[in-house]
Design an enzyme around this catalytic site. Structure first.
Site, PDB file in Angstrom:
ATOM      1  N   PHE A 129      51.479  66.126  57.673  1.00  0.00           N
ATOM      2  CA  PHE A 129      51.567  67.171  58.999  1.00  0.00           C
ATOM      3  C   PHE A 129      53.167  68.115  58.569  1.00  0.00           C
ATOM      4  O   PHE A 129      53.175  67.633  57.029  1.00  0.00           O
ATOM      5  CB  PHE A 129      52.748  65.991  59.532  1.00  0.00           C
ATOM      6  CG  PHE A 129      53.987  66.655  60.726  1.00  0.00           C
ATOM      7  CD1 PHE A 129      53.311  66.944  62.005  1.00  0.00           C
ATOM      8  CD2 PHE A 129      54.914  66.476  60.016  1.00  0.00           C
ATOM      9  CE1 PHE A 129      54.136  67.120  62.172  1.00  0.00           C
ATOM     10  CE2 PHE A 129      55.265  67.751  61.094  1.00  0.00           C
ATOM     11  CZ  PHE A 129      55.361  67.853  62.390  1.00  0.00           C
ATOM     12  N   ASP A 214      53.411  70.136  49.489  1.00  0.00           N
ATOM     13  CA  ASP A 214      54.666  70.070  50.880  1.00  0.00           C
ATOM     14  C   ASP A 214      55.899  69.067  50.572  1.00  0.00           C
ATOM     15  O   ASP A 214      55.847  67.849  50.529  1.00  0.00           O
ATOM     16  CB  ASP A 214      54.278  69.474  51.954  1.00  0.00           C
ATOM     17  CG  ASP A 214      55.102  69.985  53.006  1.00  0.00           C
ATOM     18  OD1 ASP A 214      56.300  68.984  52.820  1.00  0.00           O
ATOM     19  OD2 ASP A 214      54.425  70.019  54.338  1.00  0.00           O
ATOM     20  N   LYS A 243      64.123  69.054  54.437  1.00  0.00           N
ATOM     21  CA  LYS A 243      65.208  68.534  55.007  1.00  0.00           C
ATOM     22  C   LYS A 243      66.209  67.686  54.041  1.00  0.00           C
ATOM     23  O   LYS A 243      67.864  68.267  55.241  1.00  0.00           O
ATOM     24  CB  LYS A 243      64.460  66.897  55.729  1.00  0.00           C
ATOM     25  CG  LYS A 243      63.366  66.835  56.332  1.00  0.00           C
ATOM     26  CD  LYS A 243      62.433  65.834  56.453  1.00  0.00           C
ATOM     27  CE  LYS A 243      61.737  65.855  57.481  1.00  0.00           C
ATOM     28  NZ  LYS A 243      62.002  66.038  58.502  1.00  0.00           N
TER      29      LYS A 243
END
Length: 394
Positions: A129, A214, A243
């Site tokens: 994802f 990522d 984040k």
């Protein structure tokens, strides 16, 4: 409390019937004053905890001076943040607002780097994802997120995670990059095997292919090192962050080795708000906290403690199939599709957790969480499982 105002918001989230009013460390309180243990931290955002006083102070101080000017001008705090990240990684920074934006930037940079050599293809992992914008979605290896928006951007192919021969077979002269999560988060918290990631790294070096990692969810201490890639002894060409970088203030970053970053020229890519004064002030405070409180080390120690408590739980609850993860990025998988029901029942009892599927619970607590809070959260989870599986778990 009435939630009728939600009628004016697009239905892109299924929301739980709770609204929070304040938070501190690993605890949240809702608008009625009920206390919750937070095992999710805003999906991995609050690594330094809710409302860390240093982040709050930095935001308050900066907001009284200047919030935003645009990237048409020098932003000293952004430049200071980029220098801090360079000293940690040896990479140059591009700042944006989210993980999806950071991955979009990485995809564009990889294609710009490969363009003179006719390279444009990117290999990703099944079950991955990378975000919900069109480029990041094209790199995502889960059809459930993509099927409504096909056709997506061409040039992406997918191989099973941790399957080095499968990745190698997809690499050809037109491949410019491989994009991977060191730990697949949304996919169910599956860590990369060390041999696999090191093998991918070696193949990329041999074949002039960029390795994009990522680290939007794994980054900044969560897995037991400031960057998860440090646990694997590899040096990626591009790393994406978001984040936890701003401690709750939106900021993302795409870091690239200098020779790769040169592929971007002024005008090739941009972000209006990326790394503005407020976001950069928050991120600098977060880096200070991570270093001063040695939160990566704490993530290792508390992750081991958390894992041990989950093992104790598994000894009692035979429906738990597997425990997996790194540091304080953990998951348990059930034999039965009960995960989403467990999330709702736990929330009612004051525990915030998350399900990545019908079978898997994900745990992403703040790195400042205390042992007593882990114990309390596990006790609630145990109570829920006994209630749900009455007569089966004992």
């Amino acid at each position: 409390m009435s939630y009728q105002q939600e009628d004016f918001i697009m239905k892109t989230y299924r929301r739980f019937p709770v609204a929070f009013a304040k938070g501190k460390g690993a605890k949240l309180w809702d608008v009625d004053g009920k206390e919750y243990i937070d095992f999710l931290s805003g999906i991995g955002v609050l690594n330094v905890g809710h409302s860390h006083p240093d982040v709050v102070s930095a935001i308050q101080k900066q907001s009284s001076l200047l919030l935003h000017t645009s990237n048409l001008f020098h932003i000293p705090l952004q430049e200071e943040l980029a220098e801090r990240l360079f000293k940690l990684t040896g990479m140059l920074s591009f700042f944006c607002n989210s993980g999806a934006e950071a991955n979009e930037a990485a995809i564009k940079l990889a294609r710009a780097y490969g363009k003179p050599k006719g390279k444009y293809k990117i290999i990703s992992a099944l079950n991955s994802f990378h975000g919900r914008t069109l480029g990041a979605l094209s790199a995502t290896g889960q059809e459930k997120y993509k099927e409504k928006f096909q056709p997506l951007i061409p040039g992406f192919s997918f191989a099973p995670f941790n399957d080095l021969p499968a990745f190698s077979s997809l690499m050809d002269e037109e491949t410019c990059a491989v994009i991977l999560e060191p730990v697949q988060g949304e996919g169910g918290v599956y860590p990369a095997d060390k041999d696999f990631l090191q093998g991918i790294y070696e193949l990329c070096l041999e074949r002039d292919i960029l390795l994009i990692l990522d680290e939007v969810q794994t980054g900044l201490g969560r897995c037991g090192a400031l960057f998860c890639y440090q646990l694997y002894d590899v040096k990626p060409h591009i790393v994406t962050l978001a984040k936890s970088l701003g401690g709750g203030v939106p900021i993302g970053a795409m870091l690239a080795q200098p020779n790769v970053a040169e592929a971007f020229s002024p005008g090739d890519h941009a972000s209006t708000f990326g790394g503005n004064f407020l976001a950069s002030a928050a991120a600098l405070a977060v880096l200070d906290i991570l270093e001063r409180e040695n939160l990566p080390k704490r993530a290792r120690e508390m992750g081991d403690y958390f894992w041990g408590k989950l093992e104790e739980l598994r000894e009692e609850i035979r429906e738990i199939k597997e425990i997996r993860g790194l540091g304080l990025m953990l998951a348990i998988e059930f034999y039965q599709p009960i995960a989403r029901q467990v999330v709702s029942m736990a929330l009612e009892k004051g525990l915030i957790i998350n399900a990545t599927s019908d079978y898997t619970l994900r745990f992403l607590p703040p790195l400042v969480i205390e042992k007593e809070e882990i114990e309390r959260g596990i006790a609630i989870l145990k109570e829920v499982l006994y209630e749900l599986l009455r007569g089966k778990g004992d």
